[in-house]
Scaffold this motif. Structure first.
Motif, mmCIF file in Angstrom:
data_model
loop_
_atom_site.group_PDB
_atom_site.id
_atom_site.type_symbol
_atom_site.label_atom_id
_atom_site.label_comp_id
_atom_site.label_asym_id
_atom_site.label_seq_id
_atom_site.Cartn_x
_atom_site.Cartn_y
_atom_site.Cartn_z
ATOM 1 N N PRO A 430 0.688 -1.145 -0.058
ATOM 2 C CA PRO A 430 -0.042 0.208 -0.157
ATOM 3 C C PRO A 430 0.814 1.133 0.064
ATOM 4 C CG PRO A 430 0.192 -0.636 2.210
ATOM 5 C CD PRO A 430 0.821 -1.918 1.282
ATOM 6 N N PHE A 431 1.630 1.600 -1.180
ATOM 7 C CA PHE A 431 2.446 2.912 -1.189
ATOM 8 C C PHE A 431 1.444 3.769 -1.283
ATOM 9 C CE2 PHE A 431 5.628 0.009 -3.410
ATOM 10 C CZ PHE A 431 6.629 0.179 -2.389
ATOM 11 N N VAL A 432 1.726 4.988 -0.584
ATOM 12 C CA VAL A 432 0.956 6.194 -0.513
ATOM 13 C C VAL A 432 1.833 7.427 -0.988
ATOM 14 C CG1 VAL A 432 -0.762 5.220 1.181
ATOM 15 C CG2 VAL A 432 1.550 6.684 1.908
ATOM 16 N N LYS A 433 2.947 7.160 -1.155
ATOM 17 C CA LYS A 433 3.896 8.389 -1.549
ATOM 18 C C LYS A 433 5.138 7.918 -2.246
ATOM 19 C CE LYS A 433 5.881 9.342 2.543
ATOM 20 N NZ LYS A 433 6.367 10.725 3.737
ATOM 21 N N ASN A 434 5.689 8.580 -3.071
ATOM 22 C CA ASN A 434 6.955 8.028 -3.909
ATOM 23 C C ASN A 434 7.846 7.672 -2.782
ATOM 24 O OD1 ASN A 434 8.189 7.641 -5.955
ATOM 25 N ND2 ASN A 434 9.349 9.512 -6.472
ATOM 26 N N ASN A 435 8.796 6.912 -3.317
ATOM 27 C CA ASN A 435 10.119 6.582 -2.705
ATOM 28 C C ASN A 435 9.973 5.714 -1.340
ATOM 29 O OD1 ASN A 435 11.699 7.613 -4.509
ATOM 30 N ND2 ASN A 435 11.762 9.570 -3.567
ATOM 31 N N GLN A 436 8.657 5.404 -1.193
ATOM 32 C CA GLN A 436 8.631 4.473 -0.003
ATOM 33 C C GLN A 436 9.071 3.005 -0.241
ATOM 34 O OE1 GLN A 436 4.186 4.933 0.944
ATOM 35 N NE2 GLN A 436 4.590 6.010 2.963
ATOM 36 N N ALA A 458 5.133 -8.901 -11.400
ATOM 37 C CA ALA A 458 4.141 -8.035 -10.667
ATOM 38 C C ALA A 458 3.116 -7.435 -11.337
ATOM 39 C CB ALA A 458 4.936 -6.792 -9.812
ATOM 40 N N ASN A 459 2.184 -6.781 -10.789
ATOM 41 C CA ASN A 459 0.938 -6.134 -11.660
ATOM 42 C C ASN A 459 1.060 -4.596 -10.868
ATOM 43 O OD1 ASN A 459 -1.040 -4.815 -12.807
ATOM 44 N ND2 ASN A 459 -2.139 -6.608 -12.773
ATOM 45 N N VAL A 460 1.890 -3.686 -11.483
ATOM 46 C CA VAL A 460 2.072 -2.509 -10.761
ATOM 47 C C VAL A 460 1.568 -1.315 -11.737
ATOM 48 C CG1 VAL A 460 3.624 -3.050 -9.075
ATOM 49 C CG2 VAL A 460 4.275 -2.266 -11.389
ATOM 50 N N PRO A 461 1.201 -0.199 -10.980
ATOM 51 C CA PRO A 461 0.833 1.152 -11.698
ATOM 52 C C PRO A 461 1.781 2.257 -12.195
ATOM 53 C CG PRO A 461 0.133 1.433 -9.592
ATOM 54 C CD PRO A 461 0.689 0.220 -9.663
ATOM 55 N N ALA A 462 2.760 1.967 -11.759
ATOM 56 C CA ALA A 462 4.043 2.857 -12.294
ATOM 57 C C ALA A 462 5.381 2.270 -11.748
ATOM 58 C CB ALA A 462 4.020 3.976 -11.210
ATOM 59 N N TYR A 488 15.464 -0.316 -12.246
ATOM 60 C CA TYR A 488 14.235 0.371 -12.178
ATOM 61 C C TYR A 488 13.334 -0.501 -13.075
ATOM 62 C CZ TYR A 488 17.737 3.143 -10.071
ATOM 63 O OH TYR A 488 18.808 3.775 -9.370
ATOM 64 N N PRO A 489 12.527 -1.407 -12.689
ATOM 65 C CA PRO A 489 11.598 -2.167 -13.815
ATOM 66 C C PRO A 489 10.265 -1.545 -13.932
ATOM 67 C CG PRO A 489 11.856 -3.117 -11.528
ATOM 68 C CD PRO A 489 12.587 -2.260 -11.538
ATOM 69 N N PHE A 490 9.763 -1.962 -15.070
ATOM 70 C CA PHE A 490 8.246 -1.541 -15.264
ATOM 71 C C PHE A 490 8.060 0.045 -15.309
ATOM 72 C CE2 PHE A 490 7.865 -5.187 -12.313
ATOM 73 C CZ PHE A 490 7.621 -6.131 -13.322
ATOM 74 N N TRP A 491 8.715 0.364 -16.416
ATOM 75 C CA TRP A 491 8.695 2.065 -16.814
ATOM 76 C C TRP A 491 7.274 2.253 -17.245
ATOM 77 C CZ3 TRP A 491 10.389 6.517 -16.774
ATOM 78 C CH2 TRP A 491 10.124 7.543 -17.673
ATOM 79 N N GLU A 492 6.638 3.118 -16.431
ATOM 80 C CA GLU A 492 5.102 3.526 -16.811
ATOM 81 C C GLU A 492 4.246 2.521 -16.113
ATOM 82 O OE1 GLU A 492 4.756 4.930 -20.434
ATOM 83 O OE2 GLU A 492 5.523 6.997 -19.982
ATOM 84 N N GLY A 493 4.709 1.692 -15.414
ATOM 85 C CA GLY A 493 3.694 0.466 -15.011
ATOM 86 C C GLY A 493 4.019 -0.820 -15.718
ATOM 87 N N PRO A 529 1.776 7.143 -9.734
ATOM 88 C CA PRO A 529 0.857 6.157 -10.654
ATOM 89 C C PRO A 529 -0.013 7.523 -11.284
ATOM 90 C CG PRO A 529 0.795 5.066 -8.549
ATOM 91 C CD PRO A 529 1.594 6.454 -8.418
ATOM 92 N N ALA A 530 -0.488 7.209 -12.530
ATOM 93 C CA ALA A 530 -1.326 8.090 -13.398
ATOM 94 C C ALA A 530 -2.706 8.323 -12.573
ATOM 95 C CB ALA A 530 -1.546 7.439 -14.774
ATOM 96 N N ALA A 531 -3.208 7.329 -11.677
ATOM 97 C CA ALA A 531 -4.604 7.405 -11.189
ATOM 98 C C ALA A 531 -4.404 7.894 -9.734
ATOM 99 C CB ALA A 531 -5.145 6.027 -11.121
ATOM 100 N N GLY A 532 -3.088 8.195 -9.295
ATOM 101 C CA GLY A 532 -2.693 8.613 -8.009
ATOM 102 C C GLY A 532 -2.593 7.317 -7.009
ATOM 103 N N PHE A 533 -1.776 7.504 -5.923
ATOM 104 C CA PHE A 533 -1.667 6.427 -5.105
ATOM 105 C C PHE A 533 -2.936 5.876 -4.510
ATOM 106 C CE2 PHE A 533 2.658 8.220 -5.159
ATOM 107 C CZ PHE A 533 3.418 7.123 -5.186
ATOM 108 N N GLU A 534 -3.683 6.885 -4.017
ATOM 109 C CA GLU A 534 -5.003 6.292 -3.168
ATOM 110 C C GLU A 534 -5.687 5.223 -4.190
ATOM 111 O OE1 GLU A 534 -4.030 9.336 -4.053
ATOM 112 O OE2 GLU A 534 -3.446 10.218 -1.859
ATOM 113 N N ASP A 535 -5.869 5.374 -5.521
ATOM 114 C CA ASP A 535 -6.544 4.662 -6.398
ATOM 115 C C ASP A 535 -5.658 3.616 -7.141
ATOM 116 O OD1 ASP A 535 -8.873 6.055 -5.683
ATOM 117 O OD2 ASP A 535 -8.552 7.662 -6.946
#
Length: 671
Positions: A430-436, A458-462, A488-493, A529-535
């Motif tokens: 549950p990342f809520v901000k960058n670099n966590q 993985a399945n990640v948004p960013a 730095y894997p999964f450029w743009e998710g 992420p494009a949709a924001g961390f919350e979503d």
């Protein structure tokens, strides 16, 4: 006459009606009488078995029969068809009860019956066989006795006073000889032989062959491992349902005393498999708890946990294996009966771990038992006692192997920025901000120097940042600068489930850091992420480390010391003689040399200053040239201008002043 005819006709009709009524009553006699046991109380010796029947019901009308002993340590019970069961004594001097439930076809409610069982001490076997020789001699006497009536036949015409005398021996000897004459007629049943060449029958330990109740989770937790083994815990996973039939979050309340699992032998739960050709059934498992075998045969419902036969303590032999498992060997005839028509087989674990207290419906305190665990390796029908599993021969470690990193648990060495949550496959972060970041332990049997690749699924948004840290790492100060490798894997998710493979290459900067056994692996959010961390949801299914054992392991993490020549280089400033070089201006005659341009008639001479400006480093590179022999310039400044490479090409030239003096003698003649 007419009256007699009517009376006779009435009698005939009455007889006919009675006969017809008897025929009807014979079919419904079971319904007319109440179902009961042949005995309400029995006494059975320890180690002996007694059979009890169910009366007033036919087997074909019985839909279901269940039998259960209240205390299996005192007496066990096993079904013997649909209308009988057998009770075996286990502990002498004690009593218990056997509960019997009979469900008749066409009726919803079962008839509940109770049998009281008292276990007595086993009687000592009297040496009856020792009387057999005496009995074998009896026929001779009986022959004589049998001859007596023949002799007394004519004596029947004798006076009555002789009759008692002749009749006295006749009845005594035949009576005693009767039991002895029957002994030779009893022939023991020949012991069944089994074909040692018959191929073993291995029960398929697969999810498809597991019984319905095993997979539902009502009687424990079952997991099917990739290596073919089955993990079992008596902790149930099935949830309770509310009044509307909806599943709740509460685990279904089940006593963990005898939870278990089972597998069907045939094509489905109704198929009967003939296993009478096998003498043994061997169950190999690893468990600390006591094991009870469960079997379903004949008319038993294999998908019903309670419609079974239990076998406690009937192990013919236990084989201890080198890997810590054990093989429990049972006689097929004991656990399935004769003939052995098997449907399913399994086991339960006896839990004796008290983890708390609870209340019964009547308010009495009861122990809450904890779960037991087991690993099931095999269930095999065979005609030979299995050999013990020997220690596995050491095999050469594969040159390259892939190790799955445990990402379900965060390291406890220091705190991660967020907690991970278990998912159906892998984890969610549950990342809520960058670099966590989250950190995981690398096993101590893995040497960082031998890690060649890292594979992340993985399945990640960013984009992510993945890093390796050695076992010296501490999360203090600018700790992020202490990683030994980053990617730095999964450029743009990842855009769905995807895998990324990155090489772990050594270089001069990290070679000394990629060392030591164990360490830490981290995953961080790298970009919003494009949709924001919350979503957004970060899901990581697996992390795999590719280990190359051909690479030499580096056990110690040693920071390289500076090169030995470096201190000598640092002594360069010690050449404080450089200021002495600055004394060169004291040779005030040098400016006089610069007056040469005043001689307009000698333009060639005016080029001398240009010669000095072309390579001003001649003096600065090695000031010792001047300090050792400053007169070289004052007497003839052109010594350097004519051949400045004397010093630049070979700084050691200063050691050969002869070469510099040679042109000095010719210099004055040139102007």
């Amino acid at each position: 006459m007419k009256k007699n005819f009517k009376r006779t006709l009435a009698k005939v009709m009455a007889v006919a009606l009675t006969v017809s009524m008897v025929g009807v009553a014979s079919d419904d006699v079971d319904a007319a009488k109440k179902i009961k046991l042949s005995k309400k109380t029995i006494s059975v010796a320890k180690g002996k078995t007694k059979k009890v029947t169910i009366k007033n019901v036919k087997a074909k009308k019985v839909k279901k029969l269940t039998v259960k002993s209240k205390n299996k340590k005192i007496a066990t019970v096993k079904k013997a068809g649909k209308t009988a069961f057998k009770v075996t004594g286990k502990k002498a001097g004690k009593s218990t009860k056997v509960t019997v439930k009979v469900t008749v076809k066409g009726k919803k409610k079962a008839t509940k019956l109770t049998l009281k069982v008292k276990v007595t001490k086993a009687k000592k076997v009297s040496p009856k066989t020792t009387k057999a020789p005496a009995a074998s001699a009896t026929p001779a006497a009986s022959a004589a006795a049998s001859a007596t009536p023949a002799a007394s036949a004519p004596a029947s015409n004798a006076p009555a006073s002789n009759a008692p005398a002749s009749a006295t021996p006749a009845p005594t000897s035949p009576v005693e000889s009767a039991p002895a004459t029957t002994t030779p007629d009893v022939t023991p049943e020949p012991e069944k032989t089994f074909d040692p060449t018959l191929a073993d029958f291995n029960v398929a330990l697969t999810e498809e062959k597991a019984t319905t109740w095993s997979k539902e989770g009502s009687y424990g937790t079952v997991k099917f491992n990739e290596d073919g083994t089955v993990y079992f815990s008596s902790q149930p996973t099935a949830k309770e349902k509310d009044a509307d039939g909806n599943e709740t979050d509460k685990i279904k309340a089940v006593n963990m005393y005898n939870n278990g699992l089972s597998f069907i032998l045939g094509a489905d739960a109704d198929t009967q498999t003939d296993v009478s050709g096998y003498e043994y059934v061997a169950v190999r498992l690893k468990a600390d708890a006591e094991v009870k075998l469960m079997t379903w045969a004949g008319g038993d419902d294999a998908n019903n946990f309670w419609d079974k036969s239990d076998t406690w303590g009937s192990v013919a032999q236990t084989v201890e294996n080198a890997d810590g498992s054990k093989t429990l060997v049972y006689k097929v005839a004991t656990v399935f009966g004769k003939p052995a028509k098997a449907k399913a087989i399994g086991f339960t674990l006896k839990s004796e771990k008290v983890v708390g207290k609870d209340k019964e419906k009547d308010g009495n305190d009861i122990d809450v038992l904890g779960a037991e665990e087991a690993t099931l390796y095999s269930i095999t029908f065979t005609n030979k006692i299995p050999e013990a599993v020997k220690p596995a021969e050491p095999t050469a470690t594969p040159v390259v192997e892939t190790v799955d990193l445990d990402i379900t648990k965060l390291t406890t060495a220091f705190e991660s920025d967020v907690k991970v949550a278990a998912a159906d496959k892998g984890i969610t972060i549950p990342f809520v901000k960058n670099n966590q970041r989250v950190f995981f332990d690398i096993p101590e049997n893995i040497n960082l120097a031998q890690i060649k690749k890292v594979v992340v699924t993985a399945n990640v948004p960013a984009q992510l940042t993945i890093s390796l840290f050695n076992n010296k790492f501490e999360k203090t100060g600018n700790w992020w600068e202490n990683s030994v490798w980053d990617n730095y894997p999964f450029w743009e998710g990842s855009k769905g489930d995807a895998s990324s493979t990155a090489d772990v290459a050594m270089n001069e900067a990290n070679a000394w850091k990629l060392a030591g056994n164990g360490g830490y692996f981290s995953i961080a959010a790298n970009g919003k992420p494009a949709a924001g961390f919350e979503d957004s949801v970060y899901k990581v299914m697996s992390v795999q480390l590719v280990i190359d054992h051909s690479v030499k392991a580096v056990d110690e993490i040693v920071e390289p010391t500076p090169a030995t020549e470096a201190p000598e280089a640092s002594k360069a400033p010690e050449t404080s003689e450089a200021p002495e070089a600055s004394k060169a201006p004291e040779t005030s005659e040098a400016p006089e040399a610069s007056k040469a341009p005043e001689a307009s008639e000698a333009p060639e001479a005016s080029k001398a200053p240009e010669v000095e400006t072309k390579d001003p480093e001649v003096e600065t590179k090695d000031p010792e040239v001047e300090t050792k022999d400053p007169e070289v310039e004052t007497k003839d400044p052109e010594v350097e201008t004519k051949d400045p490479e004397v010093e630049t090409k070979d700084p050691e030239a200063t050691k050969a002043p002869e070469t510099t003096k040679a042109p000095a003698t010719e210099a004055p003649e040139s102007p």
